[in-house]
Design a protein around this motif. Structure first.
Motif, PDB file in Angstrom:
ATOM      1  N   HIS A 174       0.837  -1.206   0.000  1.00  0.00           N
ATOM      2  CA  HIS A 174       0.000   0.000   0.000  1.00  0.00           C
ATOM      3  C   HIS A 174       0.869   1.253   0.000  1.00  0.00           C
ATOM      4  O   HIS A 174       0.555   2.250  -0.656  1.00  0.00           O
ATOM      5  CB  HIS A 174      -0.945   0.002   1.206  1.00  0.00           C
ATOM      6  N   LYS A 175       1.982   1.198   0.709  1.00  0.00           N
ATOM      7  CA  LYS A 175       2.911   2.334   0.738  1.00  0.00           C
ATOM      8  C   LYS A 175       3.503   2.575  -0.644  1.00  0.00           C
ATOM      9  O   LYS A 175       3.640   3.717  -1.084  1.00  0.00           O
ATOM     10  CB  LYS A 175       4.022   2.059   1.756  1.00  0.00           C
ATOM     11  N   LEU A 176       3.847   1.488  -1.349  1.00  0.00           N
ATOM     12  CA  LEU A 176       4.462   1.602  -2.672  1.00  0.00           C
ATOM     13  C   LEU A 176       3.466   2.035  -3.742  1.00  0.00           C
ATOM     14  O   LEU A 176       3.734   2.937  -4.536  1.00  0.00           O
ATOM     15  CB  LEU A 176       5.081   0.259  -3.076  1.00  0.00           C
ATOM     16  N   PHE A 177       2.333   1.355  -3.789  1.00  0.00           N
ATOM     17  CA  PHE A 177       1.376   1.537  -4.881  1.00  0.00           C
ATOM     18  C   PHE A 177       0.282   2.565  -4.581  1.00  0.00           C
ATOM     19  O   PHE A 177      -0.358   3.060  -5.498  1.00  0.00           O
ATOM     20  CB  PHE A 177       0.699   0.199  -5.214  1.00  0.00           C
ATOM     21  N   GLY A 178       0.047   2.809  -3.290  1.00  0.00           N
ATOM     22  CA  GLY A 178      -1.075   3.661  -2.923  1.00  0.00           C
ATOM     23  C   GLY A 178      -2.386   2.906  -2.907  1.00  0.00           C
ATOM     24  O   GLY A 178      -3.460   3.471  -2.689  1.00  0.00           O
ATOM     25  N   ASN A 179      -2.316   1.594  -3.148  1.00  0.00           N
ATOM     26  CA  ASN A 179      -3.505   0.738  -3.122  1.00  0.00           C
ATOM     27  C   ASN A 179      -3.054  -0.705  -2.937  1.00  0.00           C
ATOM     28  O   ASN A 179      -1.932  -1.064  -3.310  1.00  0.00           O
ATOM     29  CB  ASN A 179      -4.326   0.875  -4.409  1.00  0.00           C
ATOM     30  N   CYS A 180      -3.907  -1.511  -2.373  1.00  0.00           N
ATOM     31  CA  CYS A 180      -3.637  -2.949  -2.244  1.00  0.00           C
ATOM     32  C   CYS A 180      -4.945  -3.648  -1.904  1.00  0.00           C
ATOM     33  O   CYS A 180      -5.485  -3.477  -0.811  1.00  0.00           O
ATOM     34  CB  CYS A 180      -2.598  -3.219  -1.150  1.00  0.00           C
ATOM     35  N   THR A 181      -5.456  -4.404  -2.848  1.00  0.00           N
ATOM     36  CA  THR A 181      -6.727  -5.092  -2.684  1.00  0.00           C
ATOM     37  C   THR A 181      -6.489  -6.542  -2.273  1.00  0.00           C
ATOM     38  O   THR A 181      -5.661  -7.229  -2.876  1.00  0.00           O
ATOM     39  CB  THR A 181      -7.530  -5.079  -3.997  1.00  0.00           C
ATOM     40  N   THR A 182      -7.211  -6.997  -1.255  1.00  0.00           N
ATOM     41  CA  THR A 182      -7.175  -8.412  -0.875  1.00  0.00           C
ATOM     42  C   THR A 182      -8.219  -9.135  -1.715  1.00  0.00           C
ATOM     43  O   THR A 182      -9.421  -8.970  -1.518  1.00  0.00           O
ATOM     44  CB  THR A 182      -7.477  -8.609   0.620  1.00  0.00           C
ATOM     45  N   LEU A 183      -7.758  -9.921  -2.676  1.00  0.00           N
ATOM     46  CA  LEU A 183      -8.684 -10.605  -3.585  1.00  0.00           C
ATOM     47  C   LEU A 183      -9.293 -11.843  -2.950  1.00  0.00           C
ATOM     48  O   LEU A 183     -10.409 -12.239  -3.286  1.00  0.00           O
ATOM     49  CB  LEU A 183      -7.955 -10.996  -4.872  1.00  0.00           C
ATOM     50  N   ALA A 184      -8.535 -12.486  -2.064  1.00  0.00           N
ATOM     51  CA  ALA A 184      -9.035 -13.708  -1.433  1.00  0.00           C
ATOM     52  C   ALA A 184      -8.209 -14.029  -0.199  1.00  0.00           C
ATOM     53  O   ALA A 184      -7.040 -13.646  -0.093  1.00  0.00           O
ATOM     54  CB  ALA A 184      -8.977 -14.886  -2.410  1.00  0.00           C
ATOM     55  N   ILE A 185      -8.860 -14.724   0.737  1.00  0.00           N
ATOM     56  CA  ILE A 185      -8.180 -15.296   1.903  1.00  0.00           C
ATOM     57  C   ILE A 185      -8.584 -16.770   1.947  1.00  0.00           C
ATOM     58  O   ILE A 185      -9.765 -17.085   2.077  1.00  0.00           O
ATOM     59  CB  ILE A 185      -8.585 -14.607   3.212  1.00  0.00           C
ATOM     60  N   GLU A 186      -7.601 -17.643   1.764  1.00  0.00           N
ATOM     61  CA  GLU A 186      -7.886 -19.079   1.726  1.00  0.00           C
ATOM     62  C   GLU A 186      -6.894 -19.844   2.591  1.00  0.00           C
ATOM     63  O   GLU A 186      -5.688 -19.791   2.344  1.00  0.00           O
ATOM     64  CB  GLU A 186      -7.799 -19.607   0.279  1.00  0.00           C
ATOM     65  N   GLY A 216      -5.456 -19.485   5.356  1.00  0.00           N
ATOM     66  CA  GLY A 216      -4.311 -18.771   5.895  1.00  0.00           C
ATOM     67  C   GLY A 216      -3.436 -18.102   4.861  1.00  0.00           C
ATOM     68  O   GLY A 216      -2.402 -17.518   5.201  1.00  0.00           O
ATOM     69  N   TYR A 217      -3.827 -18.160   3.584  1.00  0.00           N
ATOM     70  CA  TYR A 217      -3.104 -17.470   2.515  1.00  0.00           C
ATOM     71  C   TYR A 217      -3.910 -16.257   2.062  1.00  0.00           C
ATOM     72  O   TYR A 217      -5.138 -16.310   1.993  1.00  0.00           O
ATOM     73  CB  TYR A 217      -2.897 -18.387   1.309  1.00  0.00           C
ATOM     74  N   ARG A 218      -3.207 -15.199   1.711  1.00  0.00           N
ATOM     75  CA  ARG A 218      -3.855 -14.002   1.196  1.00  0.00           C
ATOM     76  C   ARG A 218      -3.317 -13.682  -0.190  1.00  0.00           C
ATOM     77  O   ARG A 218      -2.103 -13.733  -0.401  1.00  0.00           O
ATOM     78  CB  ARG A 218      -3.633 -12.813   2.131  1.00  0.00           C
ATOM     79  N   ILE A 219      -4.236 -13.392  -1.099  1.00  0.00           N
ATOM     80  CA  ILE A 219      -3.844 -13.003  -2.450  1.00  0.00           C
ATOM     81  C   ILE A 219      -4.122 -11.516  -2.600  1.00  0.00           C
ATOM     82  O   ILE A 219      -5.249 -11.052  -2.396  1.00  0.00           O
ATOM     83  CB  ILE A 219      -4.609 -13.796  -3.527  1.00  0.00           C
ATOM     84  N   PHE A 220      -3.062 -10.763  -2.907  1.00  0.00           N
ATOM     85  CA  PHE A 220      -3.153  -9.329  -3.051  1.00  0.00           C
ATOM     86  C   PHE A 220      -3.004  -8.908  -4.509  1.00  0.00           C
ATOM     87  O   PHE A 220      -2.301  -9.555  -5.294  1.00  0.00           O
ATOM     88  CB  PHE A 220      -2.039  -8.627  -2.248  1.00  0.00           C
ATOM     89  N   LYS A 221      -3.660  -7.788  -4.837  1.00  0.00           N
ATOM     90  CA  LYS A 221      -3.476  -7.160  -6.143  1.00  0.00           C
ATOM     91  C   LYS A 221      -3.250  -5.672  -5.961  1.00  0.00           C
ATOM     92  O   LYS A 221      -3.963  -5.010  -5.193  1.00  0.00           O
ATOM     93  CB  LYS A 221      -4.703  -7.358  -7.041  1.00  0.00           C
ATOM     94  N   CYS A 222      -2.225  -5.154  -6.644  1.00  0.00           N
ATOM     95  CA  CYS A 222      -1.945  -3.725  -6.629  1.00  0.00           C
ATOM     96  C   CYS A 222      -1.897  -3.226  -8.062  1.00  0.00           C
ATOM     97  O   CYS A 222      -1.522  -3.962  -8.973  1.00  0.00           O
ATOM     98  CB  CYS A 222      -0.604  -3.442  -5.956  1.00  0.00           C
ATOM     99  N   VAL A 223      -2.256  -1.967  -8.260  1.00  0.00           N
ATOM    100  CA  VAL A 223      -2.246  -1.369  -9.589  1.00  0.00           C
ATOM    101  C   VAL A 223      -1.333  -0.140  -9.578  1.00  0.00           C
ATOM    102  O   VAL A 223      -1.443   0.708  -8.686  1.00  0.00           O
ATOM    103  CB  VAL A 223      -3.663  -0.957 -10.030  1.00  0.00           C
ATOM    104  N   ASN A 224      -0.443  -0.075 -10.554  1.00  0.00           N
ATOM    105  CA  ASN A 224       0.455   1.073 -10.671  1.00  0.00           C
ATOM    106  C   ASN A 224      -0.306   2.213 -11.356  1.00  0.00           C
ATOM    107  O   ASN A 224      -0.460   2.222 -12.573  1.00  0.00           O
ATOM    108  CB  ASN A 224       1.703   0.719 -11.473  1.00  0.00           C
ATOM    109  N   LYS A 225      -0.768   3.166 -10.589  1.00  0.00           N
ATOM    110  CA  LYS A 225      -1.578   4.267 -11.121  1.00  0.00           C
ATOM    111  C   LYS A 225      -0.754   5.526 -11.347  1.00  0.00           C
ATOM    112  O   LYS A 225      -1.294   6.559 -11.724  1.00  0.00           O
ATOM    113  CB  LYS A 225      -2.734   4.553 -10.182  1.00  0.00           C
ATOM    114  N   LYS A 226       0.562   5.428 -11.123  1.00  0.00           N
ATOM    115  CA  LYS A 226       1.401   6.626 -11.249  1.00  0.00           C
ATOM    116  C   LYS A 226       1.958   6.767 -12.661  1.00  0.00           C
ATOM    117  O   LYS A 226       2.139   5.800 -13.358  1.00  0.00           O
ATOM    118  CB  LYS A 226       2.543   6.554 -10.231  1.00  0.00           C
TER     119      LYS A 226
END
Length: 203
Positions: free
Chosen positions: A179-191, A193-203
């Motif tokens: 979140h610090k790097l991208f300014g966003n970080c979406t948790t797509l799933a929690i399975e 004990g695993y978490r899948i994150f997605k970030c988008v480079n909007k800069k």
């Protein structure tokens, strides 16, 4: 003793074939001693791929980086589902890279892919539309965060970064860093004990 993120493997080779199925597509992967998750496709990679395929129904002629590719599961699967994408598969483990070459060709029957030796982004200069990572936990937090930071700088505008990490292995600190790097970080799933994150480079 060498680890799966070491360049050279000092453990004796003992290749074997494992089977894998995702979205009704069947794959056979050649694995070996000295590579990550040699007996089966690991849960985290499987979870990330399923979420990715659910979210991306069609992909055209775009550039994808499979960083820390291991024996090539992500690359081979994405090449099967999205024929037009251009995939660069990288790892520091030379044994894993040889397996990746065999596995992409074995499961797709084509030579239109590139496999390259690189520690993190050491030998990667180009930018990408999508980067996927199941980061090497045993390599340590510094290496993992380096992957995140350099992934951000190697994404095209609106490029997407996907990663999977266990909660107990630092998912919350990963989320904070992303979140610090991208300014966003979406948790797509929690399975499991695993978490899948997605970030988008909007800069």
């Amino acid at each position: 003793m060498s680890h799966y993120f070491s360049e050279k493997q000092d453990v004796k080779s003992a290749k074997k074939v494992i089977n894998y199925k995702i979205k009704d597509e069947k794959f056979e992967f050649l694995t070996d001693n000295g590579v990550f998750s040699k007996t089966k496709v690991d849960f985290g990679t499987d979870a990330m791929l399923r979420v990715f395929l659910d979210e991306n129904k069609k992909l055209g002629n775009i550039q994808i980086l499979d960083i820390g590719c291991g024996y090539g599961v992500v690359s081979a699967v994405l090449k099967r589902f999205f024929e037009k994408v251009k995939i660069l598969s990288t790892d520091v483990n030379e044994r894993a890279l040889e397996l990746t070459k065999e596995n992409i060709k074995k499961n797709n029957g084509k030579d239109d892919f590139e496999v390259r030796k690189s520690f993190v982004f050491e030998n990667i200069s180009e930018n990408f539309d999508i980067i996927l990572s199941n980061p090497p936990i045993r390599a340590g937090k510094q290496v993992i965060f380096q992957i995140y930071e350099e992934s951000f700088s190697h994404l095209n505008k609106d490029g997407k970064f996907y990663c999977v990490i266990q909660t107990k292995h630092g998912a919350k600190s990963t989320q904070k860093e992303l979140h610090k790097l991208f300014g966003n970080c979406t948790t797509l799933a929690i399975e499991s004990g695993y978490r899948i994150f997605k970030c988008v480079n909007k800069k």
